[in-house]
Design a protein around this motif. Sequence first.
Motif, PDB file in Angstrom:
ATOM      1  N   GLY A  76       0.747  -1.303   0.242  1.00 47.53           N
ATOM      2  CA  GLY A  76      -0.150  -0.137   0.013  1.00 47.53           C
ATOM      3  C   GLY A  76       0.757   1.554   0.386  1.00 47.53           C
ATOM      4  O   GLY A  76       1.068   2.250  -1.111  1.00 47.53           O
ATOM      5  N   ILE A  77       1.628   2.208   0.474  1.00 53.09           N
ATOM      6  CA  ILE A  77       2.629   2.699   0.808  1.00 53.09           C
ATOM      7  C   ILE A  77       3.832   2.881  -0.185  1.00 53.09           C
ATOM      8  O   ILE A  77       3.962   3.939  -0.696  1.00 53.09           O
ATOM      9  CB  ILE A  77       3.520   2.859   2.472  1.00 53.09           C
ATOM     10  N   VAL A  78       3.943   1.292  -0.916  1.00 53.88           N
ATOM     11  CA  VAL A  78       5.127   1.823  -2.131  1.00 53.88           C
ATOM     12  C   VAL A  78       3.851   2.058  -3.190  1.00 53.88           C
ATOM     13  O   VAL A  78       3.965   3.326  -3.759  1.00 53.88           O
ATOM     14  CB  VAL A  78       5.295   0.134  -2.692  1.00 53.88           C
ATOM     15  N   PRO A 103      -9.521  19.239   3.820  1.00 61.37           N
ATOM     16  CA  PRO A 103      -8.635  20.095   3.893  1.00 61.37           C
ATOM     17  C   PRO A 103      -7.406  19.950   4.663  1.00 61.37           C
ATOM     18  O   PRO A 103      -6.333  20.927   4.357  1.00 61.37           O
ATOM     19  CB  PRO A 103      -9.304  21.006   5.760  1.00 61.37           C
ATOM     20  N   LEU A 104      -6.809  18.201   4.692  1.00 64.45           N
ATOM     21  CA  LEU A 104      -5.846  17.831   4.497  1.00 64.45           C
ATOM     22  C   LEU A 104      -4.981  17.441   3.852  1.00 64.45           C
ATOM     23  O   LEU A 104      -5.552  17.243   3.076  1.00 64.45           O
ATOM     24  CB  LEU A 104      -5.836  16.074   5.823  1.00 64.45           C
ATOM     25  N   GLN A 105      -3.906  17.407   3.814  1.00 66.05           N
ATOM     26  CA  GLN A 105      -2.372  17.307   2.856  1.00 66.05           C
ATOM     27  C   GLN A 105      -1.820  16.007   3.842  1.00 66.05           C
ATOM     28  O   GLN A 105      -1.022  16.363   4.605  1.00 66.05           O
ATOM     29  CB  GLN A 105      -1.586  18.215   2.908  1.00 66.05           C
ATOM     30  N   LEU A 106      -2.166  14.778   3.136  1.00 67.00           N
ATOM     31  CA  LEU A 106      -1.603  13.701   3.745  1.00 67.00           C
ATOM     32  C   LEU A 106      -0.407  13.561   2.868  1.00 67.00           C
ATOM     33  O   LEU A 106       0.252  13.194   1.675  1.00 67.00           O
ATOM     34  CB  LEU A 106      -2.137  12.284   3.750  1.00 67.00           C
ATOM     35  N   GLN A 107       1.256  13.139   3.461  1.00 59.09           N
ATOM     36  CA  GLN A 107       2.655  13.364   2.479  1.00 59.09           C
ATOM     37  C   GLN A 107       2.941  11.444   3.501  1.00 59.09           C
ATOM     38  O   GLN A 107       3.094  10.890   5.037  1.00 59.09           O
ATOM     39  CB  GLN A 107       3.133  13.436   4.123  1.00 59.09           C
ATOM     40  N   PRO A 108       2.482  10.414   1.985  1.00 60.45           N
ATOM     41  CA  PRO A 108       2.922   8.994   2.284  1.00 60.45           C
ATOM     42  C   PRO A 108       4.021   8.640   2.766  1.00 60.45           C
ATOM     43  O   PRO A 108       4.056   7.612   3.656  1.00 60.45           O
ATOM     44  CB  PRO A 108       2.284   8.855   1.010  1.00 60.45           C
ATOM     45  N   LEU A 116       7.518   0.866   7.172  1.00 60.38           N
ATOM     46  CA  LEU A 116       9.028   0.367   7.024  1.00 60.38           C
ATOM     47  C   LEU A 116       9.444  -0.203   8.457  1.00 60.38           C
ATOM     48  O   LEU A 116      10.293  -1.833   8.468  1.00 60.38           O
ATOM     49  CB  LEU A 116      10.310   1.138   7.379  1.00 60.38           C
ATOM     50  N   ILE A 117       9.401   0.397   9.757  1.00 57.05           N
ATOM     51  CA  ILE A 117       8.992  -0.505  10.962  1.00 57.05           C
ATOM     52  C   ILE A 117       8.463  -1.921  11.228  1.00 57.05           C
ATOM     53  O   ILE A 117       9.251  -2.533  11.788  1.00 57.05           O
ATOM     54  CB  ILE A 117       9.174   0.186  11.821  1.00 57.05           C
ATOM     55  N   VAL A 118       7.368  -1.656  10.621  1.00 58.54           N
ATOM     56  CA  VAL A 118       6.463  -2.871  10.687  1.00 58.54           C
ATOM     57  C   VAL A 118       6.679  -4.330   9.875  1.00 58.54           C
ATOM     58  O   VAL A 118       7.093  -4.958  11.003  1.00 58.54           O
ATOM     59  CB  VAL A 118       4.542  -2.694  10.998  1.00 58.54           C
ATOM     60  N   MET A 142      14.126  -4.923   0.463  1.00 52.85           N
ATOM     61  CA  MET A 142      12.607  -4.337   0.798  1.00 52.85           C
ATOM     62  C   MET A 142      12.859  -2.686   0.865  1.00 52.85           C
ATOM     63  O   MET A 142      11.694  -2.493   0.899  1.00 52.85           O
ATOM     64  CB  MET A 142      12.437  -5.167   1.841  1.00 52.85           C
ATOM     65  N   ALA A 143      13.887  -2.721   1.840  1.00 52.86           N
ATOM     66  CA  ALA A 143      14.070  -1.017   2.283  1.00 52.86           C
ATOM     67  C   ALA A 143      14.261  -0.120   1.508  1.00 52.86           C
ATOM     68  O   ALA A 143      13.433   1.400   0.937  1.00 52.86           O
ATOM     69  CB  ALA A 143      15.053  -0.637   3.112  1.00 52.86           C
ATOM     70  N   GLY A 144      15.021  -0.664   0.436  1.00 52.63           N
ATOM     71  CA  GLY A 144      15.578  -0.078  -0.685  1.00 52.63           C
ATOM     72  C   GLY A 144      14.479   0.580  -1.373  1.00 52.63           C
ATOM     73  O   GLY A 144      14.371   1.455  -1.813  1.00 52.63           O
ATOM     74  N   LEU A 145      13.568   0.046  -1.643  1.00 52.21           N
ATOM     75  CA  LEU A 145      12.217   0.096  -3.252  1.00 52.21           C
ATOM     76  C   LEU A 145      11.539   1.839  -2.339  1.00 52.21           C
ATOM     77  O   LEU A 145      11.390   2.623  -3.079  1.00 52.21           O
ATOM     78  CB  LEU A 145      11.247  -0.004  -3.805  1.00 52.21           C
ATOM     79  N   PRO A 146      11.242   0.818  -1.356  1.00 53.25           N
ATOM     80  CA  PRO A 146      10.764   3.467  -0.484  1.00 53.25           C
ATOM     81  C   PRO A 146      11.712   4.330  -0.684  1.00 53.25           C
ATOM     82  O   PRO A 146      10.887   5.152  -0.673  1.00 53.25           O
ATOM     83  CB  PRO A 146      10.003   2.624   0.480  1.00 53.25           C
ATOM     84  N   ILE A 147      13.241   4.105   0.478  1.00 50.56           N
ATOM     85  CA  ILE A 147      13.696   4.358   0.183  1.00 50.56           C
ATOM     86  C   ILE A 147      14.198   5.808  -1.309  1.00 50.56           C
ATOM     87  O   ILE A 147      13.883   6.983  -0.968  1.00 50.56           O
ATOM     88  CB  ILE A 147      14.786   4.745   0.965  1.00 50.56           C
ATOM     89  N   LEU A 148      13.951   4.991  -1.899  1.00 56.14           N
ATOM     90  CA  LEU A 148      14.808   5.201  -3.339  1.00 56.14           C
ATOM     91  C   LEU A 148      13.341   6.390  -4.103  1.00 56.14           C
ATOM     92  O   LEU A 148      13.478   7.437  -4.488  1.00 56.14           O
ATOM     93  CB  LEU A 148      14.916   4.367  -4.804  1.00 56.14           C
TER      94      LEU A 148
END
Length: 362
Positions: A76-78, A103-108, A116-118, A142-148
């Motif tokens: 979901g986060i990716v 009215p909100l601006q959500l920042q994924p 990532l912690i989970v 696994m961590a590298g994909l969202p980090i990039l």
Amino acid sequence: ARFDPILLVTTGVLALIGIVMIYSATKGKLTLAGLDPRYYVKRQVIFFLVSLIVLVVVSLFDYRRWEQLATAMYIGIVLALLAVLAGFGSTSNGSQRWFPVGPLQLQPSEFATLVLIVAIATYCARRPEGLDFRDLVRMVLMAGLPILLIIKQPDLGTAIVCTVILLVMLTVAGMPGRYLVLLVVGAVVVVVLAVNLGLVKQYQIQRLTSFISPGSASTTVKYQVDQAKFAIAHGGIFGQGLFKGAQTNLAYVPYQQTDFIFSAVGEQLGFVGAGVLIVLYGILAWRILRVAQMAKDVFGRLLCSGVFALLMFSVFENIGMNMGIMPVAGIPLPFLSYGGSSMIGFMAAIGIVSNVHYRSAR
């Protein structure tokens, strides 16, 4: 007690200090512009109330079920990070990071740290026999994909936080030291390649190296840091007093309600007030580590370790940035900086720790 009152009260006090500081840092600027001086503080109060609901819900949600949801959360986060880059998000100051939700601006990217912690805790908890080199490669990928994807936005600050979380959690999980050294060396190589290949912009390099060689910093970064340092120095020992101080009231410090909120604390409350704030963060760190020790399983201990890394590195980096001893990385000060996504994300992190305490104390 099933819930840790010191953890929860300290979190609440920090958030309330944040609301007061945001009002003090923005009312002068908004008044000069002929706008509602309470615009930012009213929004922050709403963010605080929403995040309190999130804290309660997460505190009551059995943390062991996060393990079952880890894969779905990661996917979901990716997808959310990809959607932002694909143009579904909104752009501000050259960065694509936000989804407009009413009215909100959500920042994924703010929630990517928690996911990532989970994900890391889930992977490590399923390897009771220990971690080896193959596990290191899998978790880096696994961590590298969202980090990039976060770097691409660009949001170097959150990418750095994610890297620190990975390193701390692997250490707690018992990854052999030689592999951790290999990970650090690999990270340095990747950074050098990214700079040489032009993947990291010149202004980002200047922001990250400004604290080492202030003379090479861009005019904008130098101005931001100088004004923040002037504000803190102006506070002296006891501060100029709440809602007083020229740097804050005349809006000399750019982004003071977000990245440079600590300078407002320093100018108005002085060395003593800033010291009290740091002590409150120290109490928060102590309670999180205590819950990590209490945890009945590896998964709970790793979740608390990840939250500790997220919160304490953010505090260290933000306060250091305000004092000119750390790079300007755009990392918010937990519970104090203005912003809905960061407030909800940090409160959810405390909720996870609170639930680990609740299950461990039963």
